[in-house]
Write a protein that holds these residues in place. Structure first.
Motif, short mmCIF file in Angstrom:
data_model
loop_
_atom_site.label_atom_id
_atom_site.label_comp_id
_atom_site.label_asym_id
_atom_site.label_seq_id
_atom_site.Cartn_x
_atom_site.Cartn_y
_atom_site.Cartn_z
N TYR A 64 0.69 -1.26 0.08
CA TYR A 64 0.04 0.05 -0.14
C TYR A 64 0.80 1.67 0.18
N PRO A 94 -2.44 0.94 -6.95
CA PRO A 94 -3.88 1.33 -7.14
C PRO A 94 -4.28 0.49 -5.47
N SER A 95 -5.15 1.19 -5.11
CA SER A 95 -5.96 1.16 -3.67
C SER A 95 -6.74 0.19 -2.91
N ASN A 96 -7.15 0.08 -4.48
CA ASN A 96 -8.54 -0.83 -3.86
C ASN A 96 -8.73 -2.30 -3.10
N PHE A 138 -8.26 -1.53 0.51
CA PHE A 138 -8.86 -0.93 1.39
C PHE A 138 -10.04 -1.95 1.47
N GLN A 139 -10.42 -3.11 0.23
CA GLN A 139 -11.05 -4.43 0.23
C GLN A 139 -10.23 -4.86 1.85
N THR A 179 -15.57 -6.93 3.25
CA THR A 179 -15.42 -6.55 1.93
C THR A 179 -13.92 -7.91 2.03
#
Length: 420
Positions: A240, A251-253, A256-257, A263
């Motif tokens: 991250y 990309p951070s998605n 975060f999940q 999630t």
């Protein structure tokens, strides 16, 4: 207290832990839900190896023992979210999130009835001041969904009370004089506040509307502190904020999940893996992404989330903690200090403090007029959060209630009042 047991129970369905209270003479108000424990962690594990379903501490133990399957936590966070009408895959079949919640709430009912030795048809459920911030339609839909689920599992009469009011009723039962009290109920999913006048004389009133000077709440709780701590202090070990070869951030998605309980399983989908492979090819932070690949490949996201949650707990009583992360890389450890924790959660703490200030302003109550600040809910034990709220009320006496039991006990009192 009546000489007879109450007809109804009070249910505190919490993001992290749940309780059921029942008022009866000469006995503890909270019913034992798992062994001799009054709390049932709000967790469900679907064991794919043995095709069994487990709840509470048993669910967490089955998962940590390494059985294949699906662990679901923070179930209450689904209420009011776009996920509520969707489904997830369990054992190769689709399971509606609505049915997932029904299975857990049904367990609360079954276990409470087993302990009480009688059925419950009426219940007062606690609810946060806001299931959903700044959206009255979605908030009402969340309560309606919870009511429909409660009826689905066998309750014929269902009503609601704000969770901080439940805690207020429990605190009031021990008072010998009048106090103006700010109830701070900070649980796994929400931070809720009620400003209320309490006294032995007022406790006997049926209508308490004049005693309630204001309610406020926001969707910030213990799981948000977990996520912030994970993102700031742990996810960098997995890449991250690392860089791609062209110099832009990864990309951070996916991070975060993995930092959000409900999630985590999304990180294991085919699409998520395809996205990860594309990132890996063009990333500079290869060592960190090797750890991430191992985490995803072995489906260790919930294990890591539990390590972060334990770090939060450790840092609420100590100044440092050391995470053992050998499942990500042999011999890997990572130290976190309370200062790190405070820095990671500063924005959350300030949002909560602003809500307290706004409530007092709207109620027209001067800070120095509040006699008592009463803390309940597991996340109210986070030291930087407690200190910041207390700073808003410098003259108030701080009282720590039963962090996990006061709401359920107060809801039981409310259930006895409403249903006899």
């Amino acid at each position: 207290m009546s000489a007879h047991p109450a007809r109804a129970c009070g249910i505190d369905f919490g993001t992290s832990n749940s309780t059921v209270g029942w008022l009866r003479p000469g006995a503890a108000t909270l019913l034992a839900l798992e062994g001799d424990k009054a709390t049932l962690p709000s967790a469900v594990f679907f064991n794919a190896d043995e095709e069994t379903t487990h709840f509470g501490r048993d669910a967490l133990a089955e998962y940590l023992e390494g059985y294949e399957g699906r662990l679901m936590r923070a179930l209450k966070s689904l209420l009011g979210s776009s996920l509520m009408d969707g489904s997830t895959e369990v054992g190769g079949r689709a399971l509606r999130f609505r049915d997932l919640l029904a299975s857990f709430i049904g367990q609360l009912k079954t276990r409470a009835e087993s302990q009480a030795g009688r059925p419950f048809e009426q219940a007062v459920f606690g609810r946060p001041v806001h299931f959903v911030d700044d959206n009255e339609v979605a908030d009402r839909r969340a309560q309606d969904t919870l009511e429909a689920i409660a009826r689905q599992v066998g309750f014929s009469e269902v009503s609601f009370q704000f969770e901080p009011i439940g805690a207020a009723l429990h605190y009031e039962a021990g008072l010998d004089r009048e106090e103006l009290v700010l109830i701070a109920d900070i649980g796994g999913g929400t931070a809720d506040f009620s400003l209320v006048r309490l006294s032995p004389e007022r406790a006997g009133r049926t209508d308490r509307r004049d005693d309630l000077l204001g309610n406020a709440g926001l969707h910030v709780g213990g799981t948000d502190f977990d996520r912030a701590l994970s993102l700031e202090c742990v996810m960098p070990l997995l890449g991250y904020r690392g860089l791609m070869k062209n110099g832009v951030e990864i990309p951070s998605n996916l991070f975060f999940q993995l930092a959000t309980w409900h999630t985590i399983n999304f990180a294991y989908t085919r699409q998520a893996f395809a996205d990860f492979q594309h990132i890996y090819r063009d990333a500079a932070a290869r060592r960190e992404l090797d750890r991430l690949a191992r985490l995803i490949g072995q489906r260790e996201g919930h294990w890591l989330a539990l390590q972060v949650e334990q770090a939060k707990i450790d840092l609420s009583s100590g100044v440092t903690t050391l995470l053992q992360l050998d499942r990500l890389e042999a011999g890997l450890t990572h130290g976190i200090s309370r200062e790190d924790f405070s820095a990671a959660t500063r924005n959350l703490v300030e949002r909560v403090a602003a809500t307290v200030g706004s409530l007092l302003d709207q109620a027209g109550v001067a800070r120095e007029k509040v006699d008592t600040l009463y803390f309940t809910g597991g996340a109210s034990g986070v030291p930087q959060l407690r200190a910041r709220i207390a700073a808003e009320l410098p003259q108030a006496h701080c009282v720590e209630g039963d962090l996990f039991g006061s709401i359920g006990a107060g809801l039981a009192m409310e259930a006895a009042r409403r249903y006899g």
